[in-house]
Design a protein around this motif. Structure first.
Motif, PDB file in Angstrom:
ATOM      1  N   VAL A   2       0.863  -1.154  -0.033  1.00 32.00           N
ATOM      2  CA  VAL A   2      -0.076  -0.003  -0.274  1.00 32.00           C
ATOM      3  C   VAL A   2       0.798   1.137   0.101  1.00 32.00           C
ATOM      4  N   LEU A   3       0.590   2.053  -1.130  1.00 36.55           N
ATOM      5  CA  LEU A   3       1.583   3.286  -1.057  1.00 36.55           C
ATOM      6  C   LEU A   3       0.505   4.464  -0.758  1.00 36.55           C
ATOM      7  N   THR A   4       1.019   5.199   0.392  1.00 35.88           N
ATOM      8  CA  THR A   4       0.165   6.457   0.627  1.00 35.88           C
ATOM      9  C   THR A   4       1.017   7.853   0.476  1.00 35.88           C
ATOM     10  N   LYS A   5       0.151   8.985   0.231  1.00 38.61           N
ATOM     11  CA  LYS A   5       0.961  10.159   0.186  1.00 38.61           C
ATOM     12  C   LYS A   5       1.947  10.514   1.376  1.00 38.61           C
ATOM     13  N   ASP A   6       1.694  10.349   2.449  1.00 43.40           N
ATOM     14  CA  ASP A   6       2.562  10.655   3.588  1.00 43.40           C
ATOM     15  C   ASP A   6       3.899   9.500   3.278  1.00 43.40           C
ATOM     16  N   LEU A  26      -1.183  -4.289  -5.567  1.00 43.53           N
ATOM     17  CA  LEU A  26      -0.702  -2.835  -5.305  1.00 43.53           C
ATOM     18  C   LEU A  26      -1.843  -1.939  -5.159  1.00 43.53           C
ATOM     19  N   VAL A  27      -1.772  -1.346  -3.927  1.00 42.94           N
ATOM     20  CA  VAL A  27      -2.922   0.021  -3.645  1.00 42.94           C
ATOM     21  C   VAL A  27      -2.191   1.196  -3.427  1.00 42.94           C
ATOM     22  N   VAL A  28      -2.639   1.968  -4.340  1.00 42.24           N
ATOM     23  CA  VAL A  28      -2.130   3.376  -4.256  1.00 42.24           C
ATOM     24  C   VAL A  28      -3.346   4.180  -3.808  1.00 42.24           C
ATOM     25  N   SER A  33      -0.834  12.002  -6.068  1.00 42.30           N
ATOM     26  CA  SER A  33      -0.824  12.442  -7.379  1.00 42.30           C
ATOM     27  C   SER A  33       0.017  11.570  -8.256  1.00 42.30           C
ATOM     28  N   LEU A  34      -0.202  11.797  -9.380  1.00 40.80           N
ATOM     29  CA  LEU A  34       0.826  11.230 -10.486  1.00 40.80           C
ATOM     30  C   LEU A  34       2.168  11.767 -10.678  1.00 40.80           C
ATOM     31  N   ASP A  35       2.326  13.135 -10.299  1.00 36.05           N
ATOM     32  CA  ASP A  35       3.589  13.744 -10.133  1.00 36.05           C
ATOM     33  C   ASP A  35       4.322  13.372  -9.111  1.00 36.05           C
ATOM     34  N   LEU A  36       3.775  12.894  -7.923  1.00 29.70           N
ATOM     35  CA  LEU A  36       4.527  12.252  -6.837  1.00 29.70           C
ATOM     36  C   LEU A  36       4.679  11.112  -6.912  1.00 29.70           C
ATOM     37  N   ASN A  54      -7.419   5.940 -12.341  1.00 26.90           N
ATOM     38  CA  ASN A  54      -7.133   5.569 -13.483  1.00 26.90           C
ATOM     39  C   ASN A  54      -5.981   5.971 -14.059  1.00 26.90           C
ATOM     40  N   ASP A  55      -5.494   7.131 -13.926  1.00 28.00           N
ATOM     41  CA  ASP A  55      -4.287   7.922 -14.167  1.00 28.00           C
ATOM     42  C   ASP A  55      -3.071   7.045 -13.881  1.00 28.00           C
ATOM     43  N   LEU A  56      -2.781   6.642 -12.526  1.00 25.58           N
ATOM     44  CA  LEU A  56      -1.903   5.883 -11.665  1.00 25.58           C
ATOM     45  C   LEU A  56      -1.800   4.518 -12.497  1.00 25.58           C
TER      46      LEU A  56
END
Length: 63
Positions: A2-6, A26-28, A33-36, A54-56
């Motif tokens: 699991v990927l998180t923003k933090d 894989l869970v995002v 964001s796509l940039d991060l 969908n972008d990711l």
């Protein structure tokens, strides 16, 4: 996995990159964001399920 923003921002501050190879899921989690994601994740190979916006999903599928 699991990927998180933090979590990704923490890796960014430490100037670390991820090379992901997963058999499974894989869970995002939002609000990654796509940039991060592009900044922190160098490669992502997933043999299984991807749960993300969908972008990711498109970005991960291209790698």
């Amino acid at each position: 996995m699991v990927l998180t923003k933090d979590g990704l921002e923490s890796l960014l501050k430490q100037d670390q990159k991820l090379n992901i190879k997963i058999v499974g899921m894989l869970v995002v989690k939002p609000p990654v964001s796509l940039d991060l994601f592009r900044t922190v994740v160098e490669t992502a190979k997933v043999h299984g399920i991807i749960k993300a916006n969908n972008d990711l999903i498109k970005e991960i599928s291209r790698q």
